[in-house]
Motif scaffolding. Structure first.
Motif, PDB file in Angstrom:
ATOM      1  N   SER A 233       0.803  -1.209   0.000  1.00  0.00           N
ATOM      2  CA  SER A 233       0.000   0.000   0.000  1.00  0.00           C
ATOM      3  C   SER A 233       0.841   1.266   0.000  1.00  0.00           C
ATOM      4  O   SER A 233       0.362   2.335  -0.351  1.00  0.00           O
ATOM      5  CB  SER A 233      -0.936   0.008   1.219  1.00  0.00           C
ATOM      6  OG  SER A 233      -0.176   0.010   2.417  1.00  0.00           O
ATOM      7  N   THR A 236       2.463   3.328  -3.975  1.00  0.00           N
ATOM      8  CA  THR A 236       1.866   4.378  -4.795  1.00  0.00           C
ATOM      9  C   THR A 236       2.217   5.755  -4.268  1.00  0.00           C
ATOM     10  O   THR A 236       2.651   6.640  -5.021  1.00  0.00           O
ATOM     11  CB  THR A 236       0.330   4.220  -4.852  1.00  0.00           C
ATOM     12  OG1 THR A 236       0.009   2.941  -5.391  1.00  0.00           O
ATOM     13  CG2 THR A 236      -0.283   5.296  -5.721  1.00  0.00           C
ATOM     14  N   GLN A 327      -5.411  12.975  -7.692  1.00  0.00           N
ATOM     15  CA  GLN A 327      -4.970  12.086  -6.613  1.00  0.00           C
ATOM     16  C   GLN A 327      -5.872  12.211  -5.394  1.00  0.00           C
ATOM     17  O   GLN A 327      -6.232  11.198  -4.775  1.00  0.00           O
ATOM     18  CB  GLN A 327      -3.525  12.389  -6.215  1.00  0.00           C
ATOM     19  CG  GLN A 327      -3.055  11.480  -5.070  1.00  0.00           C
ATOM     20  CD  GLN A 327      -1.589  11.622  -4.771  1.00  0.00           C
ATOM     21  OE1 GLN A 327      -0.806  11.992  -5.639  1.00  0.00           O
ATOM     22  NE2 GLN A 327      -1.191  11.316  -3.546  1.00  0.00           N
ATOM     23  N   TYR A 328      -6.232  13.436  -5.060  1.00  0.00           N
ATOM     24  CA  TYR A 328      -7.102  13.621  -3.896  1.00  0.00           C
ATOM     25  C   TYR A 328      -8.505  13.103  -4.152  1.00  0.00           C
ATOM     26  O   TYR A 328      -9.035  12.304  -3.368  1.00  0.00           O
ATOM     27  CB  TYR A 328      -7.171  15.101  -3.517  1.00  0.00           C
ATOM     28  CG  TYR A 328      -8.200  15.376  -2.436  1.00  0.00           C
ATOM     29  CD1 TYR A 328      -8.058  14.823  -1.166  1.00  0.00           C
ATOM     30  CD2 TYR A 328      -9.330  16.149  -2.697  1.00  0.00           C
ATOM     31  CE1 TYR A 328      -9.004  15.048  -0.175  1.00  0.00           C
ATOM     32  CE2 TYR A 328     -10.272  16.375  -1.712  1.00  0.00           C
ATOM     33  CZ  TYR A 328     -10.108  15.828  -0.457  1.00  0.00           C
ATOM     34  OH  TYR A 328     -11.050  16.041   0.523  1.00  0.00           O
ATOM     35  N   PHE A 330      -9.775  11.030  -6.321  1.00  0.00           N
ATOM     36  CA  PHE A 330      -9.981   9.636  -6.707  1.00  0.00           C
ATOM     37  C   PHE A 330      -9.218   8.629  -5.851  1.00  0.00           C
ATOM     38  O   PHE A 330      -9.506   7.432  -5.919  1.00  0.00           O
ATOM     39  CB  PHE A 330      -9.612   9.435  -8.179  1.00  0.00           C
ATOM     40  CG  PHE A 330     -10.526  10.136  -9.136  1.00  0.00           C
ATOM     41  CD1 PHE A 330     -11.715   9.542  -9.544  1.00  0.00           C
ATOM     42  CD2 PHE A 330     -10.220  11.401  -9.607  1.00  0.00           C
ATOM     43  CE1 PHE A 330     -12.568  10.182 -10.422  1.00  0.00           C
ATOM     44  CE2 PHE A 330     -11.067  12.063 -10.485  1.00  0.00           C
ATOM     45  CZ  PHE A 330     -12.260  11.455 -10.896  1.00  0.00           C
ATOM     46  N   TYR A 331      -8.251   9.094  -5.057  1.00  0.00           N
ATOM     47  CA  TYR A 331      -7.435   8.141  -4.307  1.00  0.00           C
ATOM     48  C   TYR A 331      -7.371   8.401  -2.804  1.00  0.00           C
ATOM     49  O   TYR A 331      -7.449   7.448  -2.012  1.00  0.00           O
ATOM     50  CB  TYR A 331      -6.010   8.097  -4.885  1.00  0.00           C
ATOM     51  CG  TYR A 331      -5.964   7.592  -6.305  1.00  0.00           C
ATOM     52  CD1 TYR A 331      -6.017   6.236  -6.586  1.00  0.00           C
ATOM     53  CD2 TYR A 331      -5.872   8.482  -7.376  1.00  0.00           C
ATOM     54  CE1 TYR A 331      -5.978   5.762  -7.893  1.00  0.00           C
ATOM     55  CE2 TYR A 331      -5.840   8.028  -8.685  1.00  0.00           C
ATOM     56  CZ  TYR A 331      -5.903   6.672  -8.940  1.00  0.00           C
ATOM     57  OH  TYR A 331      -5.881   6.215 -10.230  1.00  0.00           O
ATOM     58  N   THR A 332      -7.213   9.643  -2.387  1.00  0.00           N
ATOM     59  CA  THR A 332      -6.973   9.884  -0.957  1.00  0.00           C
ATOM     60  C   THR A 332      -8.121  10.593  -0.241  1.00  0.00           C
ATOM     61  O   THR A 332      -8.020  10.855   0.948  1.00  0.00           O
ATOM     62  CB  THR A 332      -5.688  10.713  -0.751  1.00  0.00           C
ATOM     63  OG1 THR A 332      -5.824  11.991  -1.385  1.00  0.00           O
ATOM     64  CG2 THR A 332      -4.483   9.995  -1.331  1.00  0.00           C
ATOM     65  N   SER A 335      -9.229   8.581   2.746  1.00  0.00           N
ATOM     66  CA  SER A 335      -8.186   7.937   3.538  1.00  0.00           C
ATOM     67  C   SER A 335      -8.373   8.215   5.031  1.00  0.00           C
ATOM     68  O   SER A 335      -9.084   9.145   5.422  1.00  0.00           O
ATOM     69  CB  SER A 335      -6.803   8.417   3.088  1.00  0.00           C
ATOM     70  OG  SER A 335      -6.704   9.819   3.231  1.00  0.00           O
TER      71      SER A 335
END
Length: 347
Positions: A233, A236, A327-328, A330-332, A335
């Motif tokens: 993890s 990336t 990135q924010y 779609f990914y973080t 989180s």
């Protein structure tokens, strides 16, 4: 649309408006900082992976004396003392969340206001690399990070004693902050622009030998029970940060032209990348990386704003805005278990 995505677009719109008005930078920092404070302060204890544990700890220690609170845990007991003292005033956990939120937002947003050429991009960086989301879960380290930010600002202001004092205060809440005693020392190393550009080579070597390096460093933290734990993890995030370092290193000469103290931020960023390479061997190193990674919120926008070639500046800013926003969003965005978001009155 969840509150974090909606808030993101509000910040973009607010930034565009503030660029058109007098004292726009100050107005944006005050406005965006207030929004992020309210989101953190008004959340329920189910927002953030460890928030509920901190609520339970607060409720347990609220009616206990300081002696009991200090002995409750051997790890960073000062935070427990704070809970005990606060519990003498109120047993409402939202007050605790608000205190941590106001400390984090004031220190970080003052840092952005004083040292960032593009505060909107600074906030996007803060979100894209989980620095804000983490503040909603790791409360002890969030307090520590806040004091480390004060130490970094003191270094930029050429204070001699204050950086060490702020770091020592930070370590009272999370002992990992002691590693930041290196910050004022590192700030005295006038690393050249050439060294900054070739730094990726030794950093890649560190990645190759990350298991051995992590093993030696983990040995220094044996009392906390850490061990080598390969975690895919972390790859990336490490890759994105490494690429971002390559970009800011490419424009280091332009950065240095406008800021004679450029080497301070770049040195701390190199250390951040180093610890990010170790995250894939032991996830706990992300905690150390965060202390140094905070400089990204000023380095990235300043590099984009100070590129001498006008076309390069436009292209670089567009690329950074798009890539970091993606990135924010779609990914973080979710989180640290910050979704679904609920307020304290909903639970």
């Amino acid at each position: 649309m969840n509150i974090f995505i909606g808030r993101f677009f509000v910040i973009i719109i607010l930034g565009a408006i503030c660029k058109k008005i007098c004292n726009g930078k100050k107005m944006f920092c005050i406005g965006s900082g207030t929004i992020y404070f309210l989101v953190a302060a008004l959340r329920s204890s189910y927002v953030g992976g460890d928030s509920f544990n901190y609520r339970r700890m607060f409720e347990l220690l609220a009616d206990k004396n300081i002696k009991f609170a200090f002995a409750y845990s051997e790890k960073d007991p000062i935070f427990n003392v704070l809970l005990s003292l606060l519990g003498k005033v109120t047993d409402n956990y939202s007050v605790l969340f608000a205190i941590v939120a106001v400390l984090f937002t004031i220190t970080v947003w003052v840092y952005i206001y004083k040292y960032s050429d593009d505060p909107v991009l600074s906030v996007i960086v803060l979100l894209a690399f989980n620095l804000y989301q983490f503040s909603l879960t790791g409360m002890r380290q969030t307090i520590a990070i806040s004091f480390v930010v004060l130490a970094i600002m003191a270094v930029h202001e050429e204070k001699k004693i204050q950086p060490y004092i702020w770091v020592l205060i930070a370590s009272l809440f999370h002992s990992s902050a002691l590693v930041c005693l290196s910050i004022p020392i590192l700030s005295k190393i006038r690393i050249s622009t050439i060294a900054i550009r070739i730094a990726p080579i030794p950093l890649m070597i560190c990645f190759i030998f990350r298991n051995s390096i992590a093993g030696m460093l983990v040995g220094l933290m044996s009392e906390r029970g850490y061990g080598i734990d390969l975690s895919a993890s972390g790859y990336t995030m490490m890759l994105v940060i490494f690429i971002l370092y390559l970009i800011v290193a490419l424009f280091v000469e332009e950065y240095a032209y406008f800021d004679k103290k450029y080497y301070i931020s770049y040195m701390l960023l190199i250390v951040a990348v180093f610890f990010e390479t170790l995250v894939t061997a032991q996830n706990i190193f992300f905690r150390i990386a965060f202390y140094f990674l905070i400089v990204l919120i000023t380095v990235v926008p300043n590099v984009a704003e100070r590129a001498i070639n006008k076309n390069s500046r436009k292209i670089l800013k567009v690329v950074l805005y798009v890539v970091l926003s993606v990135q924010y969003l779609f990914y973080t965005v979710g989180s640290c278990n910050v979704l679904p978001y609920t307020t304290f009155w909903q639970i």
